[in-house]
Design an enzyme around this catalytic site. Structure first.
Site, mmCIF file in Angstrom:
data_model
loop_
_atom_site.group_PDB
_atom_site.id
_atom_site.type_symbol
_atom_site.label_atom_id
_atom_site.label_comp_id
_atom_site.label_asym_id
_atom_site.label_seq_id
_atom_site.Cartn_x
_atom_site.Cartn_y
_atom_site.Cartn_z
ATOM 1 N N GLY A 102 76.723 29.366 -17.619
ATOM 2 C CA GLY A 102 76.698 30.751 -18.097
ATOM 3 C C GLY A 102 77.551 31.661 -17.245
ATOM 4 O O GLY A 102 77.202 32.818 -17.000
ATOM 5 N N TYR A 108 61.339 33.671 -25.168
ATOM 6 C CA TYR A 108 62.098 33.869 -23.926
ATOM 7 C C TYR A 108 61.177 33.765 -22.714
ATOM 8 O O TYR A 108 61.499 33.081 -21.732
ATOM 9 C CB TYR A 108 62.775 35.239 -23.976
#
Length: 253
Positions: free
Chosen positions: A13, A154
């Site tokens: 990422g 999440y």
């Protein structure tokens, strides 16, 4: 064993935000850095910024939820930079979805990236750390691991990452490998900007509101996470493992 003279770090990422800041910081610390991201252009841009500053880096497209892609990317890292001894699992997504409206596909997609993906990358890389007899794993979780309204998927993934981290610490310590987690609070990022837009707020207004509730009186920035990652992957952190560091401007509640 001691850290290699030129350690190789893998940062997932790393195309922007926290990941890009961590990659840049580790490069300044003397690491060769492999930047992995689904955003190939962004990964290449982060790597180019490192090389233009005198560092050594490569940017690779990698879908971390795809086992074959992770294996291929890891092989390319070894071929281009050498065997990694540092891994920062940072890649993640966090779109909101109320539990009453969340689809199975949304749940699976998010956990596939935010939890399964970290497992796949760790499994692909960890053999190199064990073989070196020295290694550092840093998993980027979130203060949302404690619960987050409208993002149960999440929160579940980020909480799972904490258990994953502690288990790695127990399993890998005998091999000279540490594993720790960073749990960011409000960090200026694309994700927090998206939240502001969803709430109908100006991004700067959203940051001011957030800062008012943070004990240190300001929001966080990607470099705040990068500073912490820099310490955790350093030789100085050799007696720190299985820990969760909340980089949130105040105590976790």
């Amino acid at each position: 064993m001691t850290r290699p003279d030129t350690p190789v770090a893998v940062v997932t990422g790393g195309a922007h935000g926290i990941g890009a800041a961590v990659a840049a910081r580790l490069a300044r610390d003397g690491h060769a850095v492999a930047v992995l991201d689904l955003n190939e252009a962004g990964a290449a841009q982060t790597a180019a910024a490192i090389t233009s500053a005198g560092g050594r880096a490569i940017g690779l497209r990698c879908d971390i939820a795809d086992e074959a892609a992770v294996t291929a990317a890891t092989d390319e890292v070894v071929a281009e930079l050498g065997a990694p001894t540092v891994l920062v699992n940072n890649a993640g997504v966090g779109p909101p979805a109320a539990i009453t409206e969340m689809t199975v596909e949304q749940w699976d997609q998010l956990l596939g990236i935010n939890l399964r993906g970290h497992f796949l990358v760790t499994r692909a890389v960890v053999g190199h750390l064990v073989a070196a007899g020295w290694g550092r794993i840093v998993n980027v979780s979130s203060i949302s691991a404690l619960g987050d309204d409208g993002r149960s998927h999440y929160s579940s993934a980020k909480a799972g990452l904490l258990g994953f981290t502690k288990s790695l610490a127990l399993e890998l310590g005998r091999h000279g490998v540490t594993a720790n987690a960073i749990a960011p609070g409000f960090i200026v990022s694309d994700m927090t900007a998206a939240t502001a837009r969803r709430l109908g707020r100006d991004v700067e207004e959203h940051q001011r509101i957030a800062a008012a509730s943070i004990p240190v009186g300001r929001v966080g920035y990607p470099d705040d996470i990068a500073h912490t990652a820099s310490y955790l992957v350093s030789p100085d952190a050799g007696f720190v493992t299985g820990q969760v560091i909340y980089v949130s401007g105040g105590p976790a509640v």
